[in-house]
Design a protein around this motif. Sequence first.
Motif, mmCIF file in Angstrom:
data_model
loop_
_atom_site.group_PDB
_atom_site.id
_atom_site.type_symbol
_atom_site.label_atom_id
_atom_site.label_comp_id
_atom_site.label_asym_id
_atom_site.label_seq_id
_atom_site.Cartn_x
_atom_site.Cartn_y
_atom_site.Cartn_z
ATOM 1 N N ASN A 204 0.875 -1.437 0.299
ATOM 2 C CA ASN A 204 -0.122 0.098 0.196
ATOM 3 C C ASN A 204 0.646 1.410 -0.070
ATOM 4 O O ASN A 204 0.704 1.984 -0.768
ATOM 5 C CB ASN A 204 -1.202 0.022 1.289
ATOM 6 C CG ASN A 204 -2.043 1.125 0.997
ATOM 7 O OD1 ASN A 204 -2.541 1.674 0.400
ATOM 8 N ND2 ASN A 204 -1.597 2.192 2.366
ATOM 9 N N LYS B 279 -2.740 -0.784 -3.380
ATOM 10 C CA LYS B 279 -3.414 0.760 -2.491
ATOM 11 C C LYS B 279 -4.813 0.065 -1.939
ATOM 12 O O LYS B 279 -5.628 -0.491 -3.037
ATOM 13 C CB LYS B 279 -3.477 1.501 -3.742
ATOM 14 C CG LYS B 279 -2.251 2.422 -3.870
ATOM 15 C CD LYS B 279 -1.049 2.863 -3.045
ATOM 16 C CE LYS B 279 -1.541 4.468 -2.216
ATOM 17 N NZ LYS B 279 -0.773 4.723 -1.359
ATOM 18 N N ASN C 40 -8.672 1.096 -0.329
ATOM 19 C CA ASN C 40 -9.467 2.218 -0.776
ATOM 20 C C ASN C 40 -9.586 2.649 0.813
ATOM 21 O O ASN C 40 -9.108 1.222 1.711
ATOM 22 C CB ASN C 40 -10.263 1.733 -1.292
ATOM 23 C CG ASN C 40 -10.937 0.922 -2.898
ATOM 24 O OD1 ASN C 40 -9.845 1.493 -3.173
ATOM 25 N ND2 ASN C 40 -10.925 -0.463 -2.734
ATOM 26 N N ARG C 41 -10.466 3.850 1.236
ATOM 27 C CA ARG C 41 -10.955 4.384 2.428
ATOM 28 C C ARG C 41 -12.454 4.628 2.916
ATOM 29 O O ARG C 41 -12.594 5.057 2.058
ATOM 30 C CB ARG C 41 -9.629 5.615 2.620
ATOM 31 C CG ARG C 41 -8.691 5.624 2.366
ATOM 32 C CD ARG C 41 -8.028 5.228 3.860
ATOM 33 N NE ARG C 41 -6.140 5.243 3.739
ATOM 34 C CZ ARG C 41 -5.607 5.092 5.230
ATOM 35 N NH1 ARG C 41 -5.897 5.463 6.043
ATOM 36 N NH2 ARG C 41 -3.902 4.612 4.527
ATOM 37 N N THR C 42 -12.735 4.323 3.823
ATOM 38 C CA THR C 42 -13.861 4.447 4.413
ATOM 39 C C THR C 42 -13.533 5.988 4.556
ATOM 40 O O THR C 42 -12.940 6.435 5.024
ATOM 41 C CB THR C 42 -14.466 3.504 5.396
ATOM 42 O OG1 THR C 42 -13.436 3.824 6.493
ATOM 43 C CG2 THR C 42 -14.223 2.136 4.814
ATOM 44 N N ARG D 247 -8.865 1.873 6.055
ATOM 45 C CA ARG D 247 -8.466 0.469 5.355
ATOM 46 C C ARG D 247 -9.281 -0.629 4.087
ATOM 47 O O ARG D 247 -9.830 -1.156 5.470
ATOM 48 C CB ARG D 247 -7.018 0.132 4.553
ATOM 49 C CG ARG D 247 -6.469 1.769 5.106
ATOM 50 C CD ARG D 247 -5.075 0.650 4.474
ATOM 51 N NE ARG D 247 -3.726 1.362 5.364
ATOM 52 C CZ ARG D 247 -3.537 2.349 6.338
ATOM 53 N NH1 ARG D 247 -3.523 1.798 7.043
ATOM 54 N NH2 ARG D 247 -2.649 3.223 6.042
ATOM 55 N N TYR E 299 -10.140 -3.621 1.110
ATOM 56 C CA TYR E 299 -9.733 -3.745 -0.333
ATOM 57 C C TYR E 299 -10.983 -4.530 -0.468
ATOM 58 O O TYR E 299 -11.866 -5.021 0.161
ATOM 59 C CB TYR E 299 -8.906 -5.067 0.043
ATOM 60 C CG TYR E 299 -7.569 -4.407 0.012
ATOM 61 C CD1 TYR E 299 -6.079 -3.550 -0.498
ATOM 62 C CD2 TYR E 299 -6.750 -4.591 1.301
ATOM 63 C CE1 TYR E 299 -5.793 -3.253 -0.644
ATOM 64 C CE2 TYR E 299 -5.956 -3.681 2.517
ATOM 65 C CZ TYR E 299 -4.743 -3.082 1.234
ATOM 66 O OH TYR E 299 -4.087 -2.433 0.846
ATOM 67 N N THR E 300 -11.543 -4.565 -1.787
ATOM 68 C CA THR E 300 -12.430 -4.998 -2.605
ATOM 69 C C THR E 300 -11.893 -7.226 -4.018
ATOM 70 O O THR E 300 -10.759 -6.933 -3.394
ATOM 71 C CB THR E 300 -12.445 -4.135 -3.961
ATOM 72 O OG1 THR E 300 -11.960 -4.311 -4.594
ATOM 73 C CG2 THR E 300 -13.432 -2.961 -3.522
ATOM 74 N N GLN F 270 -10.615 -6.016 -6.751
ATOM 75 C CA GLN F 270 -8.600 -5.101 -6.706
ATOM 76 C C GLN F 270 -8.027 -7.045 -6.903
ATOM 77 O O GLN F 270 -6.777 -7.363 -6.986
ATOM 78 C CB GLN F 270 -8.627 -5.009 -5.461
ATOM 79 C CG GLN F 270 -8.406 -3.069 -5.126
ATOM 80 C CD GLN F 270 -8.477 -2.725 -4.146
ATOM 81 O OE1 GLN F 270 -9.783 -2.920 -3.212
ATOM 82 N NE2 GLN F 270 -7.448 -2.065 -4.024
#
Length: 87
Positions: free
Chosen positions: A36, A42, A44-46, A51, A53-54, A57
């Motif tokens: 990251n 990288k 994602n951020r809420t 942090r 991830y999907t 990704q």
Amino acid sequence: MIKVLNNLEDNRRKVKKPKDFAELLGVSLKTLQRWNREGTLKANRTPTNRRYYTYDQYLQFKGINIEKFCMKFNTTIVIVNNEELSP
């Protein structure tokens, strides 16, 4: 085949915590944190700056292309009202 596609779409909607995502990739949490920072993968951020991830990704990182997957198994993913249909 429909069950496989249902599981795939269900997974694509889910978000993963960094610990779970690291486990899915088979790496340590420290490695995922380093990736990251380096920009390799990288997070994602809420809105509260956590942090996540999907599954998309994951597929992208593993080099799995959904369109190629469908061509390989001669199928199509169609989503209607969040339900998948197989032609």
